[in-house]
Scaffold this active site. Structure first.
Site, short mmCIF file in Angstrom:
data_model
loop_
_atom_site.label_atom_id
_atom_site.label_comp_id
_atom_site.label_asym_id
_atom_site.label_seq_id
_atom_site.Cartn_x
_atom_site.Cartn_y
_atom_site.Cartn_z
N THR A 1 39.62 6.21 49.82
CA THR A 1 40.70 7.19 49.79
C THR A 1 40.52 8.29 50.83
OG1 THR A 1 41.58 8.97 48.39
CG2 THR A 1 39.37 8.28 47.91
N ASP A 2 41.62 8.94 51.18
CA ASP A 2 41.53 10.09 52.09
C ASP A 2 40.88 11.30 51.40
OD1 ASP A 2 43.61 10.73 50.35
OD2 ASP A 2 45.05 11.27 51.92
N GLU A 3 40.78 11.24 50.05
CA GLU A 3 40.28 12.42 49.32
C GLU A 3 38.81 12.70 49.62
OE1 GLU A 3 41.78 12.77 45.32
OE2 GLU A 3 43.46 11.44 45.76
N GLY B 1 40.31 23.08 40.85
CA GLY B 1 39.86 22.65 42.18
C GLY B 1 40.89 21.85 42.95
N GLU C 1 37.67 3.79 38.89
CA GLU C 1 38.35 4.84 38.13
C GLU C 1 39.07 5.65 39.20
OE1 GLU C 1 38.67 5.44 34.92
OE2 GLU C 1 37.43 3.74 34.32
N TYR D 1 51.98 21.04 38.63
CA TYR D 1 50.77 21.87 38.59
C TYR D 1 50.91 23.07 39.52
CZ TYR D 1 48.51 17.66 36.60
OH TYR D 1 48.17 16.57 35.84
N LYS E 1 33.94 8.49 45.12
CA LYS E 1 34.41 7.58 46.18
C LYS E 1 33.63 7.84 47.47
CE LYS E 1 37.35 4.94 46.12
NZ LYS E 1 37.44 3.50 45.72
N TYR F 1 36.20 12.66 41.14
CA TYR F 1 36.72 11.39 41.66
C TYR F 1 36.36 11.22 43.13
CZ TYR F 1 40.15 8.25 43.86
OH TYR F 1 40.74 7.27 44.62
N SER F 2 36.71 12.22 43.95
CA SER F 2 36.49 12.04 45.40
C SER F 2 34.99 12.03 45.71
CB SER F 2 37.25 13.08 46.21
OG SER F 2 36.95 14.39 45.80
P1 NAD Z 1 44.22 1.65 39.34
O1 NAD Z 1 43.57 2.71 38.52
O2 NAD Z 1 45.67 1.37 39.18
O3 NAD Z 1 43.45 0.26 39.15
C1 NAD Z 1 42.07 0.15 39.09
C2 NAD Z 1 41.71 -1.24 38.56
O4 NAD Z 1 40.28 -1.34 38.52
C3 NAD Z 1 42.22 -1.51 37.14
O5 NAD Z 1 42.82 -2.80 37.07
C4 NAD Z 1 40.95 -1.46 36.29
O6 NAD Z 1 41.01 -2.31 35.15
C5 NAD Z 1 39.90 -1.92 37.29
N1 NAD Z 1 38.56 -1.43 36.93
C6 NAD Z 1 38.22 -0.15 36.61
N2 NAD Z 1 36.90 -0.11 36.33
C7 NAD Z 1 36.41 -1.36 36.49
C8 NAD Z 1 35.13 -1.94 36.35
N3 NAD Z 1 34.06 -1.21 35.99
N4 NAD Z 1 34.97 -3.26 36.63
C9 NAD Z 1 36.04 -4.02 37.01
N5 NAD Z 1 37.29 -3.52 37.12
C10 NAD Z 1 37.46 -2.21 36.87
O7 NAD Z 1 43.84 2.08 40.84
P2 NAD Z 1 44.69 1.97 42.18
O8 NAD Z 1 45.54 3.17 42.30
O9 NAD Z 1 45.28 0.62 42.30
O10 NAD Z 1 43.51 2.14 43.25
C11 NAD Z 1 42.78 0.99 43.71
C12 NAD Z 1 41.74 1.43 44.70
O11 NAD Z 1 42.38 2.08 45.81
C13 NAD Z 1 40.74 2.44 44.15
O12 NAD Z 1 39.47 2.12 44.66
C14 NAD Z 1 41.22 3.78 44.68
O13 NAD Z 1 40.14 4.68 44.86
C15 NAD Z 1 41.82 3.37 46.02
N6 NAD Z 1 42.92 4.23 46.50
C16 NAD Z 1 43.97 4.52 45.70
C17 NAD Z 1 45.01 5.31 46.20
C18 NAD Z 1 46.22 5.63 45.37
O14 NAD Z 1 47.06 6.43 45.80
N7 NAD Z 1 46.40 5.05 44.19
C19 NAD Z 1 44.96 5.79 47.51
C20 NAD Z 1 43.85 5.46 48.31
C21 NAD Z 1 42.84 4.66 47.79
P1 TYD Z 2 48.31 12.22 41.58
O1 TYD Z 2 49.42 11.21 41.50
O2 TYD Z 2 47.45 12.44 40.37
O3 TYD Z 2 47.44 11.87 42.88
P2 TYD Z 2 46.21 12.68 43.57
O4 TYD Z 2 45.73 13.72 42.64
O5 TYD Z 2 45.20 11.59 43.77
O6 TYD Z 2 46.76 13.22 44.85
O7 TYD Z 2 48.96 13.63 41.94
C1 TYD Z 2 49.71 13.84 43.12
C2 TYD Z 2 49.98 15.33 43.23
O8 TYD Z 2 50.83 15.72 42.15
C3 TYD Z 2 48.71 16.17 43.09
O9 TYD Z 2 48.82 17.29 43.98
C4 TYD Z 2 48.74 16.64 41.66
C5 TYD Z 2 50.22 16.72 41.34
N1 TYD Z 2 50.59 16.44 39.94
C6 TYD Z 2 51.40 17.34 39.24
O10 TYD Z 2 51.79 18.41 39.77
N2 TYD Z 2 51.75 17.04 37.94
C7 TYD Z 2 51.31 15.90 37.34
O11 TYD Z 2 51.65 15.67 36.15
C8 TYD Z 2 50.50 14.97 38.07
C9 TYD Z 2 50.02 13.68 37.45
C10 TYD Z 2 50.18 15.29 39.38
#
Ligand code: NAD
Ligand code: TYD
Length: 367
Positions: A145-147, A306, A96, A230, A177, A173-174
């Site tokens: 993640t860096d979070e 937060g 998630e 936001y 993770k 979330y963080s």
């Molecule tokens: P995403 O939300 O686009 O995809 C997540 C995938 O995981 C989906 O296909 C979903 O169906 C699957 N999934 C969720 N719950 C599951 C479960 N219980 N069993 C099997 N599959 C399940 O996420 P993303 O943005 O591609 O992120 C992928 C990974 O990278 C995550 O672990 C996230 O924490 C990490 N990450 C993401 C970012 C970012 O900016 N998006 C940055 C750093 C790290």
């Molecule tokens: P997001 O893409 O949700 O990534 P993360 O929260 O993991 O950094 O959001 C990126 C930044 O943009 C974050 O500071 C929250 C802000 N944000 C908005 O200001 N409006 C929005 O509708 C969304 C989705 C994010």
């Protein structure tokens, strides 16, 4: 397709990618399937609201690709796949991933991100312990993640997260993770389990689910809908093109020492409001509106609870030790990304209408 160990042996490696139907996972699956025809790539994804097999449709028929709709919290199912394919590598992305959802409903984050990761670790440990080579030729790569490092102040821009920065997560979330990272390290330290961890900054690019800032706002600009920024838009994120993230994962998976962790980021910090302005200018340019014509869509809304002020990654270690660096400038990355969303309105439309959920049924269940 069922496979026994004899058939599994024809592949140089058998790698499970979890979350391969999500945003980053789909880019990683595509890269591995195309780059390593000698590997079998097994995409394991539960297809939650953001999982979309259309994201990997272009490699779905490749001989070295398999897909299984499996929840990572299901120990029996994961163990079954480990045995069926004699899996020797796991790259774990399923999660998630959206902070706002974690504020509304934290429990599923603990279930998937913490218990799901622990389930994978245990299933891998159990299977690999029984193999002749043990852990020696195995790898578990946890994508994080860096979070997990918390937030940095705005007034000291030189401060960045390094691999030794203490964990201090703020959002559910963080926190989930961070907890999963701790379990991965605990397995490495306790059992000598062959794990590596990468912590990456904010990704952007094609196939990102349109709840995240960049795809949501591109779509809203095109449709002339409000852009909900936001707070005052002053929070800072460090943006990296998704293709550069999966290139780094590929490198770390193959080359890092067991127990290592690497930070991945673009040295590319933007305040949200500056990013939104740049995005508006780029979208306007590409769709033939006066650049800036859509600035009036910016709408300041109640801040996220937060809301972490700033993230910034010091990725010098992966550059120094493994030779990785981002391949695209932010300008190039944004241009490509906007181009992609404009050229794939059907993809966006299938998500906003919910039709993408039917795609799986047509492609897999009705065969
Ligand atoms: P995403 O939300 O686009 O995809 C997540 C995938 O995981 C989906 O296909 C979903 O169906 C699957 N999934 C969720 N719950 C599951 C479960 N219980 N069993 C099997 N599959 C399940 O996420 P993303 O943005 O591609 O992120 C992928 C990974 O990278 C995550 O672990 C996230 O924490 C990490 N990450 C993401 C970012 C970012 O900016 N998006 C940055 C750093 C790290
Ligand atoms: P997001 O893409 O949700 O990534 P993360 O929260 O993991 O950094 O959001 C990126 C930044 O943009 C974050 O500071 C929250 C802000 N944000 C908005 O200001 N409006 C929005 O509708 C969304 C989705 C994010």
């Amino acid at each position: 397709m069922e496979m026994n160990d004899t058939m599994a042996a024809q592949w140089a490696r058998r790698i499970i990618v979890t979350g391969g139907a999500g945003f980053i996972g789909s880019h990683l699956v595509r890269r591995l399937v195309q780059r390593y025809p000698q590997y079998l790539i097994i995409n394991v994804d539960a297809l939650t609201y953001c999982g979309n097999v259309a994201n990997v449709a272009d490699v779905a028929n490749e001989p070295n690709y398999r897909f299984h709709r499996v929840d990572i919290t299901d120990y029996e199912a994961i163990s079954g796949l480990m045995r069926q394919y004699d899996v020797d590598g796991i790259i774990h992305l399923a999660a998630e991933s959206h902070v706002d959802r974690s504020i509304a409903d934290p429990f599923i984050f603990a279930k998937t991100n913490v218990l799901g990761t622990l389930t994978l670790l245990q299933a891998a440990k159990d299977h690999w312990s029984t193999s002749p080579a043990g852990f020696a030729d195995k790898r578990f790569h946890h994508v994080s993640t860096d979070e997990v490092f918390g937030a940095l102040p705005l007034d000291q821009p030189e401060l960045m997260f390094s691999e030794t920065t203490p964990y201090a997560p703020h959002s559910p979330y963080s926190a989930s993770k961070a907890s999963s990272d701790h379990f991965v390290r605990a397995f490495a330290d306790t059992y000598g389990f062959p794990a590596v961890i990468t912590n990456c900054s904010n990704n952007y690019g094609p196939y990102q689910f349109p709840e995240k800032l960049i795809p949501l706002f591109i779509n809203n600009i095109v449709e002339r809908r409000p852009l909900p920024v936001y707070g005052q838009g002053l929070n800072v994120r460090d943006w990296l093109y998704v293709g550069d993230h999966v290139a780094a994962i590929d490198l770390v998976f193959h080359q890092a020492a067991n127990g290592a962790s690497y930070n991945i980021g673009g040295f590319n910090q933007w305040s949200n409001i500056d990013l939104v302005r740049a995005l508006i200018a780029e979208v306007d340019r590409q769709i033939g509106r006066e650049p800036g014509a859509d600035l009036d869509l910016i709408t300041y809304v109640t801040d996220r609870a937060g809301h972490d002020l700033r993230y910034a990654i010091d990725s010098s270690r992966i550059s120094r030790e493994l030779g990785w660096k981002p391949s695209l400038t932010f300008e190039e990355g944004l241009r490509i990304t906007v181009q992609w969303y404009l050229a794939h309105k059907d993809w966006m439309e299938s998500i906003t209408s919910g039709a993408y959920r039917e795609y799986y049924k047509q492609m897999y269940e009705n065969r």
